[in-house]
Design a protein around this motif. Structure first.
Motif, PDB file in Angstrom:
ATOM      1  N   GLY A  45      34.598  38.342  53.968  1.00 35.83           N
ATOM      2  CA  GLY A  45      33.987  39.523  54.473  1.00 35.83           C
ATOM      3  C   GLY A  45      34.986  40.248  55.244  1.00 35.83           C
ATOM      4  N   ILE A  46      34.959  39.908  56.165  1.00 36.05           N
ATOM      5  CA  ILE A  46      36.397  40.013  56.797  1.00 36.05           C
ATOM      6  C   ILE A  46      37.645  39.787  57.027  1.00 36.05           C
ATOM      7  CG2 ILE A  46      36.830  39.265  59.773  1.00 36.05           C
ATOM      8  CD1 ILE A  46      33.892  37.615  60.392  1.00 36.05           C
ATOM      9  N   GLY A  47      38.003  38.931  56.305  1.00 34.75           N
ATOM     10  CA  GLY A  47      39.387  39.220  55.364  1.00 34.75           C
ATOM     11  C   GLY A  47      39.275  40.734  54.982  1.00 34.75           C
ATOM     12  N   ASP A  48      38.390  41.364  54.203  1.00 39.67           N
ATOM     13  CA  ASP A  48      38.216  42.454  53.430  1.00 39.67           C
ATOM     14  C   ASP A  48      37.693  43.314  53.729  1.00 39.67           C
ATOM     15  OD1 ASP A  48      38.921  43.402  50.265  1.00 39.67           O
ATOM     16  OD2 ASP A  48      36.180  42.939  50.539  1.00 39.67           O
ATOM     17  N   GLN A  49      37.636  43.604  55.001  1.00 39.61           N
ATOM     18  CA  GLN A  49      37.598  44.502  56.149  1.00 39.61           C
ATOM     19  C   GLN A  49      38.415  44.474  56.599  1.00 39.61           C
ATOM     20  OE1 GLN A  49      34.795  46.846  55.992  1.00 39.61           O
ATOM     21  NE2 GLN A  49      33.306  45.833  54.808  1.00 39.61           N
ATOM     22  N   VAL A  50      39.458  43.637  57.191  1.00 42.10           N
ATOM     23  CA  VAL A  50      40.916  43.867  57.863  1.00 42.10           C
ATOM     24  C   VAL A  50      41.571  44.191  57.225  1.00 42.10           C
ATOM     25  CG1 VAL A  50      42.423  42.909  59.082  1.00 42.10           C
ATOM     26  CG2 VAL A  50      39.866  42.125  59.655  1.00 42.10           C
ATOM     27  N   ARG A  51      42.149  43.906  55.685  1.00 41.95           N
ATOM     28  CA  ARG A  51      42.544  44.122  55.030  1.00 41.95           C
ATOM     29  C   ARG A  51      42.134  45.983  54.600  1.00 41.95           C
ATOM     30  NH1 ARG A  51      41.927  46.169  49.586  1.00 41.95           N
ATOM     31  NH2 ARG A  51      39.865  44.932  49.900  1.00 41.95           N
ATOM     32  N   MET A  52      40.996  46.215  53.983  1.00 43.26           N
ATOM     33  CA  MET A  52      40.860  48.024  53.940  1.00 43.26           C
ATOM     34  C   MET A  52      41.306  48.596  55.263  1.00 43.26           C
ATOM     35  SD  MET A  52      37.719  48.146  51.580  1.00 43.26           S
ATOM     36  CE  MET A  52      36.629  46.381  52.321  1.00 43.26           C
ATOM     37  N   THR A  97      48.679  44.224  60.471  1.00 44.67           N
ATOM     38  CA  THR A  97      47.040  44.017  59.897  1.00 44.67           C
ATOM     39  C   THR A  97      46.440  42.663  59.048  1.00 44.67           C
ATOM     40  OG1 THR A  97      46.391  45.577  61.805  1.00 44.67           O
ATOM     41  CG2 THR A  97      44.528  45.067  60.310  1.00 44.67           C
ATOM     42  N   PHE A  98      47.331  43.504  58.100  1.00 45.52           N
ATOM     43  CA  PHE A  98      47.802  43.168  56.755  1.00 45.52           C
ATOM     44  C   PHE A  98      48.180  41.291  56.578  1.00 45.52           C
ATOM     45  CE2 PHE A  98      49.308  42.539  52.455  1.00 45.52           C
ATOM     46  CZ  PHE A  98      47.616  43.121  51.611  1.00 45.52           C
ATOM     47  N   VAL A  99      48.425  40.761  57.072  1.00 47.37           N
ATOM     48  CA  VAL A  99      49.387  39.816  57.163  1.00 47.37           C
ATOM     49  C   VAL A  99      47.802  38.503  57.749  1.00 47.37           C
ATOM     50  CG1 VAL A  99      50.495  38.229  58.937  1.00 47.37           C
ATOM     51  CG2 VAL A  99      51.390  39.701  57.579  1.00 47.37           C
ATOM     52  N   TYR A 135      45.702  35.687  55.943  1.00 45.97           N
ATOM     53  CA  TYR A 135      45.466  34.538  56.484  1.00 45.97           C
ATOM     54  C   TYR A 135      44.106  34.363  56.753  1.00 45.97           C
ATOM     55  CZ  TYR A 135      50.403  32.967  57.370  1.00 45.97           C
ATOM     56  OH  TYR A 135      51.774  32.315  57.420  1.00 45.97           O
ATOM     57  N   LEU A 136      42.853  35.043  56.637  1.00 50.12           N
ATOM     58  CA  LEU A 136      41.504  35.617  56.582  1.00 50.12           C
ATOM     59  C   LEU A 136      41.688  35.356  54.988  1.00 50.12           C
ATOM     60  CD1 LEU A 136      40.544  38.390  58.539  1.00 50.12           C
ATOM     61  CD2 LEU A 136      40.081  35.861  59.214  1.00 50.12           C
ATOM     62  N   PHE A 137      41.992  35.560  53.822  1.00 45.61           N
ATOM     63  CA  PHE A 137      41.916  35.423  53.211  1.00 45.61           C
ATOM     64  C   PHE A 137      41.957  33.246  52.312  1.00 45.61           C
ATOM     65  CE2 PHE A 137      40.423  40.184  51.978  1.00 45.61           C
ATOM     66  CZ  PHE A 137      39.850  39.922  50.981  1.00 45.61           C
ATOM     67  N   TYR A 138      43.152  33.644  53.440  1.00 47.59           N
ATOM     68  CA  TYR A 138      43.269  31.935  52.446  1.00 47.59           C
ATOM     69  C   TYR A 138      42.930  30.848  52.795  1.00 47.59           C
ATOM     70  CZ  TYR A 138      47.487  28.361  53.236  1.00 47.59           C
ATOM     71  OH  TYR A 138      48.011  26.798  52.773  1.00 47.59           O
ATOM     72  N   VAL A 179      29.738  44.752  39.957  1.00 53.23           N
ATOM     73  CA  VAL A 179      29.151  45.743  40.009  1.00 53.23           C
ATOM     74  C   VAL A 179      30.511  47.012  40.807  1.00 53.23           C
ATOM     75  CG1 VAL A 179      27.364  47.742  39.290  1.00 53.23           C
ATOM     76  CG2 VAL A 179      27.694  45.446  38.835  1.00 53.23           C
ATOM     77  N   ALA A 180      30.031  46.704  41.509  1.00 49.61           N
ATOM     78  CA  ALA A 180      30.360  48.444  42.609  1.00 49.61           C
ATOM     79  C   ALA A 180      31.754  48.457  43.190  1.00 49.61           C
ATOM     80  CB  ALA A 180      29.979  48.493  43.529  1.00 49.61           C
ATOM     81  N   GLY A 181      32.384  46.853  43.398  1.00 53.93           N
ATOM     82  CA  GLY A 181      33.806  46.717  43.533  1.00 53.93           C
ATOM     83  C   GLY A 181      33.818  46.588  45.362  1.00 53.93           C
ATOM     84  N   SER A 182      35.257  46.699  45.770  1.00 58.55           N
ATOM     85  CA  SER A 182      35.668  45.987  47.109  1.00 58.55           C
ATOM     86  C   SER A 182      35.490  47.394  47.626  1.00 58.55           C
ATOM     87  CB  SER A 182      36.362  45.233  47.093  1.00 58.55           C
ATOM     88  OG  SER A 182      37.092  45.345  48.500  1.00 58.55           O
ATOM     89  N   THR A 183      35.019  47.992  48.737  1.00 57.97           N
ATOM     90  CA  THR A 183      34.775  49.295  49.128  1.00 57.97           C
ATOM     91  C   THR A 183      34.410  49.069  50.798  1.00 57.97           C
ATOM     92  OG1 THR A 183      32.788  50.259  49.079  1.00 57.97           O
ATOM     93  CG2 THR A 183      34.596  50.291  47.423  1.00 57.97           C
ATOM     94  N   PRO A 184      34.366  49.328  51.657  1.00 56.55           N
ATOM     95  CA  PRO A 184      33.738  49.048  53.106  1.00 56.55           C
ATOM     96  C   PRO A 184      32.246  48.765  52.905  1.00 56.55           C
ATOM     97  CG  PRO A 184      35.367  50.382  54.134  1.00 56.55           C
ATOM     98  CD  PRO A 184      35.231  50.448  51.822  1.00 56.55           C
TER      99      PRO A 184
END
Length: 234
Positions: free
Chosen positions: A21-28, A60-62, A66-69, A189-194
């Motif tokens: 979850g944190i990684g997804d927010q950082v990615r966005m 930030t993307f890197v 790593y968070l996802f990793y 259903v809704a996908g990845s949004t903030p």
């Protein structure tokens, strides 16, 4: 169960979804989603803009990568811990959840390479239009889709049989089961949004907390018969 096994397993149960979850927010933050990226037409223009954003926010993307990793790595002890505390009383659900969770872990490897690694490479390309064309070509490649869809997308559903198995094993209460099912359905259903990513993270961490607590306390004996009550049924 040994103390180290309990600590690693229990911590992983909640840390894996939390880091996702944190990684997804950082990615966005590095690559904010657009209407086209969520529900609209996604073409060369949108892909080029996305790579430009990633290049401009490379650090930030890197970090997100790593968070996802790390989250992917934690998925392995988490799925083993959930399987261990539910298999004696709900074997079919426990095995189904474990298999799907393993597919999800493998799908995350595909996602890490296909999205995070390749996006870093393509974003550094001198010609972003050409890089965007390569990105779209890769995303529509039949072999890549054959890897991604059955592993990552099907694996996302792992939380549902895991939740049912934990409930039938009397490890988590009904409200925790509903949190896990609702979070999974929302994300699929809704996908990845903030907003959806944040809600998914809260629901999964909250729903899995009783299982993590049971694992850490050693409250569940994996060899116990299904009829034996456990302390985590509150």
């Amino acid at each position: 169960m040994g103390r180290t096994v309990r600590i690693v397993g229990g911590a992983s149960i909640v840390l894996a979804p939390l880091l996702f979850g944190i990684g997804d927010q950082v990615r966005m933050v590095a690559d904010p989603p657009t209407e086209a990226g969520i529900v609209g037409e996604y073409g060369i223009e949108e892909a080029t803009a996305s790579l430009a954003m990633i290049n401009a926010n490379r650090a930030t993307f890197v970090v997100a990568s790593y968070l996802f990793y790390v989250a992917m790595l934690l998925t392995i002890p988490a799925l083993l811990a959930i399987w261990r505390i539910s298999v004696a009383r709900a074997p079919r659900w426990a095995w189904t959840g474990a298999v799907l969770a393993m597919l999800f872990a493998l799908g995350q490897v595909v996602h890490l390479v296909g999205h995070f690694a390749m996006s870093q490479v393509f974003a550094a390309h001198d010609d972003l239009t050409t890089a965007a064309e390569l990105t779209l070509a890769a995303e529509s490649n039949a072999f890549i889709m054959a890897l991604f869809v059955p592993l990552y997308l099907v694996g996302l559903l792992a939380t549902i049989p895991q939740a049912v198995g934990l409930r039938r094993a009397r490890v988590i209460p009904l409200w925790a089961t509903l949190c896990l099912v609702a979070g999974t359905v929302l994300f699929v259903v809704a996908g990845s949004t903030p907003a959806t990513s944040a809600i998914w993270t809260v629901l999964l961490v909250t729903g899995l907390a009783p299982a993590a607590s049971a694992m850490l306390r050693g409250a569940v004996d994996p060899a116990a018969p299904r009829t034996q009550p456990v302390a985590a049924t509150a």
